[in-house]
Design an enzyme around this catalytic site. Structure first.
Site, mmCIF file in Angstrom:
data_model
loop_
_atom_site.group_PDB
_atom_site.id
_atom_site.type_symbol
_atom_site.label_atom_id
_atom_site.label_comp_id
_atom_site.label_asym_id
_atom_site.label_seq_id
_atom_site.Cartn_x
_atom_site.Cartn_y
_atom_site.Cartn_z
ATOM 1 N N ASP A 8 -6.049 -0.237 -4.021
ATOM 2 C CA ASP A 8 -5.442 0.932 -4.644
ATOM 3 C C ASP A 8 -6.362 1.292 -5.819
ATOM 4 O O ASP A 8 -7.094 0.438 -6.301
ATOM 5 C CB ASP A 8 -4.052 0.489 -5.122
ATOM 6 C CG ASP A 8 -3.303 1.614 -5.799
ATOM 7 O OD1 ASP A 8 -3.361 2.726 -5.272
ATOM 8 O OD2 ASP A 8 -2.692 1.375 -6.841
ATOM 9 N N ASP A 45 -0.804 -2.512 -6.981
ATOM 10 C CA ASP A 45 0.016 -2.935 -8.124
ATOM 11 C C ASP A 45 1.304 -2.157 -8.304
ATOM 12 O O ASP A 45 2.093 -2.472 -9.183
ATOM 13 C CB ASP A 45 -0.802 -2.832 -9.422
ATOM 14 C CG ASP A 45 -1.025 -1.379 -9.799
ATOM 15 O OD1 ASP A 45 -0.997 -0.520 -8.880
ATOM 16 O OD2 ASP A 45 -1.210 -1.086 -10.982
ATOM 17 N N ASP A 52 3.090 0.358 -3.358
ATOM 18 C CA ASP A 52 2.223 -0.480 -2.522
ATOM 19 C C ASP A 52 3.004 -1.571 -1.795
ATOM 20 O O ASP A 52 2.463 -2.234 -0.923
ATOM 21 C CB ASP A 52 1.142 -1.158 -3.396
ATOM 22 C CG ASP A 52 0.239 -0.137 -4.080
ATOM 23 O OD1 ASP A 52 -0.031 0.895 -3.444
ATOM 24 O OD2 ASP A 52 -0.177 -0.355 -5.224
#
Length: 825
Positions: free
Chosen positions: A514, A713, A717
């Site tokens: 990410d 995080d 996700d």
């Protein structure tokens, strides 16, 4: 029982005694017109009709609670001290007990009250054999493992009843096995323990110590062993139950009927040798392995609890007459109007009908910057309202909300895993029948051809074979390596939640990361100040920061912090006004100042052409550029960006070297994503991606044969972390991301991924060595126990030596696992 709303018997209470709903523990204002019921000379008040209904059905259940710390009884309706832990309410007699509990809940929850029964229609499945589905709890007919409930957890489940039960049985069997070992092994170490009692009495003491272990503690093992035979799926439990049963049964006969054995067979003090300690120690060691494994499995449920905690437990509903009441979340229906105050979580999905605020949606989008919301904008349950008050129209409630769907995705992904222990099972399938066959053959051969007394020789060799082949070392091989590796990882800032994550990470070839909070810091900072002709940078920054001081937007915060850190004196602003989607304006030191995007400049009739090129260049570089105008003239630009972490570039290089392809998946716009990827040499990018998009990307790559690790995080996700072969969470991120992932990096730094890879490869090597040790040792021990050395050396392996050797194999496995403590990361 009178269910009517009766006289107030509580009014004499001291003013600081709260009135609590005795069912859910919420405090209730008796004057707020909430439901109440009269019972046993008291009025009880409830937060909702559903709590009152539960109370009326079974009042005795809700009158008193037991303080988990001191065991005192507490009146639930007036308890001053109350705390929630993992979704369950606990009542305390004093602030001291509450404080002790909150500091270390696990200390006081060893024997928690029995969990709520599962909802009707719940189905159960085996974590290792998902094809097994049953209507009631029990053990798996293939491997003997306890079945787990399917469906979406509610977060209200109690502790794993099997873990509570096995822990109790482990402590009992360990407490009785230790004196047994001292009694039997003591003389070998020169301790005169048996001389204190004499041989005959010592044997009776052994019988007394071993009986509760075998006949009570080991019952679940015998039950699983029996099932494995009935279902024709031999496994570890088949051997354990046969070995323990044979050693104990033979020893009982030798103790009660010593005269049935010839004199030539008697040992020291004329007593027939017995093997109670072998039976007892086998049980204790197997329980140790089981408890370690169950603890590791129970930790996966906390992901769901962390997710469910995001949704508030109540919502503020606005009635048709404009009155407002707090109602439990399960009483909110589509179409209700709800008020969301500053700092509240949004209870369900819906649309803003009035008001204006910025909402932190990072749990869904992963984006650090809150989003402005006004009438007509969509709201998602579980997101956090920052500064303004909103009224929303509820649309999706209960299982239809985005949050509930994320919970379901995580629950499904967690259930779809098979541990490395499967290897031990596959081998056991062939190994167990082979061992039983060897025991039978050795019995027959010795009964026919053995020296006198041939039946005793036959029995001893068969029992020795079953004991030495008992696969405790096999049961410990995986959990011990995992426990050691998790400890070593924790020292290096790599937290590992389950064995499968370690096993799979060694084989991964694609890493999805990410952007926000993983590659970057996750919080915006001021990067550039550009002054137009006739202005100076500090002046532009002082005006922009003075204006932004009145705003609570994170971008405003970044500008104010940036000005302070550069030592710029902030000017005072008045007439502050935020123009949604465009920017802010106001009066600073008597001048009209506006700060915002190109649209805001056009509306104010300000020509921004002189700095448009510069603003575009900043945006291409992944920054958010905002124009500043003073008194109708363009004064300059301030730019804010989420900076890349210092350690990121070096870590990506190391990951490329270890053979990983790196893909960046982000909810951010393509322009910003490309800017970051270009700087870091990332192989591929996917921008403007939603939570389900990340999971779809993983499914797509997997279909093409990739083995995927995902690092992220945000709550957004969580489904992707749970769906990937390995989920890696940044410890600086959301709790639920941490809980859904198999691996968590405490520092939230990509170098941790490099360390985790080294640890995973080392651990898998170690587990394979352990399994090899366990099997090889059996391969050598079984023929010796069967008596192949007798014709050459005239010796037969006694069950006592077999039991010692069995314990030694477990010790060798444990020692090998402990080597992981020194692995270099």
């Amino acid at each position: 029982m009178d269910h009517g709303h009766a006289h107030h018997h509580h009014s004499h209470e001291a003013p600081d005694v709260p009135t609590r709903d005795p069912v859910c523990g919420m405090t209730v204002d008796p004057a707020a017109g909430k439901p109440s019921a009269y019972y046993g000379g008291h009025d009880y008040h409830f937060c909702s009709a559903s709590c009152r209904e539960k109370f009326v059905k079974s009042p005795e259940t809700y009158l008193e609670a037991v303080d988990p710390v001191c065991g005192m009884k507490v009146d639930r309706s007036t308890a001053r001290h109350f705390a929630r832990h993992e979704g369950k309410g606990y009542y305390f007699c004093s602030a001291g007990c509450q404080k002790k509990f909150e500091a270390s809940p696990q200390t006081y929850l060893g024997d928690r009250p029995a969990p709520e029964p599962m909802p009707a229609g719940t189905q159960y499945t085996c974590p290792m054999h998902p094809e097994i589905v049953r209507d009631k709890p029990g053990s798996c007919p293939i491997c003997g493992m306890a079945l787990e409930p399917m469906g979406v957890p509610t977060g209200e489940e109690g502790p794993n009843p099997e873990l509570v039960d096995f822990t109790r049985r482990f402590w009992v069997s360990a407490a009785l096995s230790i004196p047994l070992l001292i009694l039997t092994m003591g003389p070998m170490l020169g301790l005169p323990v048996r001389d204190l009692f004499g041989e005959r009495v010592a044997v009776w003491i052994e019988l007394a110590l071993a009986t509760p272990v075998v006949l009570w503690a080991a019952l679940p093992f015998f039950h699983r062993g029996f099932e494995s035979i009935v279902n024709r799926s031999p496994n570890m439990w088949t051997l354990i139950s046969l070995g323990v049963g044979a050693a104990y049964g033979y020893s009982v006969v030798a103790t009660l009927f010593p005269d049935a054995f010839p004199h030539s067979f008697r040992g020291h003090g004329g007593v027939v040798p017995v093997y109670f300690e072998a039976a007892s120690v086998i049980v204790a060691l197997v329980f140790l392995g089981q408890v370690l494994e169950l603890k590791a499995r129970e930790r996966t449920g906390s992901a769901i609890r962390a997710l469910l905690d995001l949704a508030p437990k109540t919502a503020r509903r606005i009635g048709k007459d404009g009155s407002e009441t707090d109602v439990p979340l399960d009483e909110v229906h589509a179409g209700d109007l709800l008020r969301i105050r500053p700092g509240d979580s949004v209870p369900v999905d819906g649309v803003v009908s009035e008001g204006r605020s910025s909402v932190d949606e990072s749990m869904i989008t992963g984006e650090a910057v809150p989003v402005e919301k006004t009438a007509g904008d969509r709201l998602t349950g579980g997101t956090l309202n920052k500064n303004g008050t909103l009224v929303m129209h509820a649309e999706k409630v209960g299982a239809d909300t985005v949050l509930s769907q994320i919970v379901e995705l995580v629950a499904k992904a967690q259930r779809s895993r098979a541990p490395i222990q499967g290897l031990a099972d596959r081998v056991s399938f062939y190994f167990v029948p082979a061992v039983v066959l060897v025991a039978i053959v050795s019995f027959i051969v010795w009964a026919i051809f053995g020296p006198e007394p041939s039946m005793v020789f036959a029995l001893v060799s068969a029992v020795s074979v079953l004991i030495i082949a008992c696969p405790c070392a096999l049961g410990l091989a995986t959990p011990m390596s995992i426990m050691t590796a998790t400890g070593r990882g924790a020292q290096a800032g790599v937290l590992i939640k389950d064995a499968e994550a370690l096993e799979r990470f060694a084989k991964v070839d694609t890493l999805i990361v990410d952007k926000t909070g993983t590659l970057t810091e996750g919080r915006p900072v001021l990067t550039d100040v550009v002054a137009a002709e006739g202005f100076d940078e500090n002046e532009v920054l002082a005006l922009a920061a003075g204006l932004e001081r009145a705003s609570e937007h994170p971008l405003a915060e970044a500008i104010v912090e940036g000005a302070k850190s550069r030592g710029v004196k902030l000017a005072e602003a008045s007439d502050f006004d935020a123009v949604t989607g465009k920017g802010v304006k106001g009066t600073v030191t008597g001048k009209a100042v506006s700060l915002g995007n190109a649209m805001m400049m056009q509306e104010a009739g300000i020509d921004d052409a002189a700095l448009t090129g510069r603003a575009d260049a900043l945006r291409t570089d992944g920054k958010t550029a905002m124009f500043v105008a003073v008194g109708g003239r363009l004064a300059g630009i301030v730019a804010v960006a989420d900076p890349v972490k210092q350690t990121t570039a070096e870590a990506i290089e190391a990951l490329h070297r270890s053979g990983l392809k790196i893909i960046m998946a982000t909810g951010d716009n393509e322009r910003t994503a490309r800017a970051v990827a270009a700087k870091l040499g990332i192989d591929d990018i996917r921008a403007d991606i939603l939570p389900e998009g990340k999971k779809t990307l993983i499914d797509e790559l997997r279909a093409a044969g990739a083995r995927i690790a995902m690092a992220g995080d945000g709550v957004n996700d969580a489904p992707a972390l749970a769906a990937a072969d390995v989920g890696i969470a940044m410890g600086t991120g959301a709790d639920v991301a941490v809980e859904s992932a198999g691996i968590t990096l405490v520092k939230g730094d990509l170098n941790g991924i490099v360390r985790a890879r080294t640890l995973s490869q080392g651990t898998i090597r170690n587990i394979k060595q352990n399994l090899f040790l366990a099997f090889v040792y059996n391969a050598v021990g079984v023929p010796v126990a069967a008596g192949v050395l007798y014709p050459v050396f005239g010796t037969l392996l006694s069950p006592m030596i077999a039991a010692a050797a069995m314990s030694l194999s477990s010790v060798s496995v444990i020692s090998n696992a402990l080597r992981l403590r020194t692995i270099k990361l």
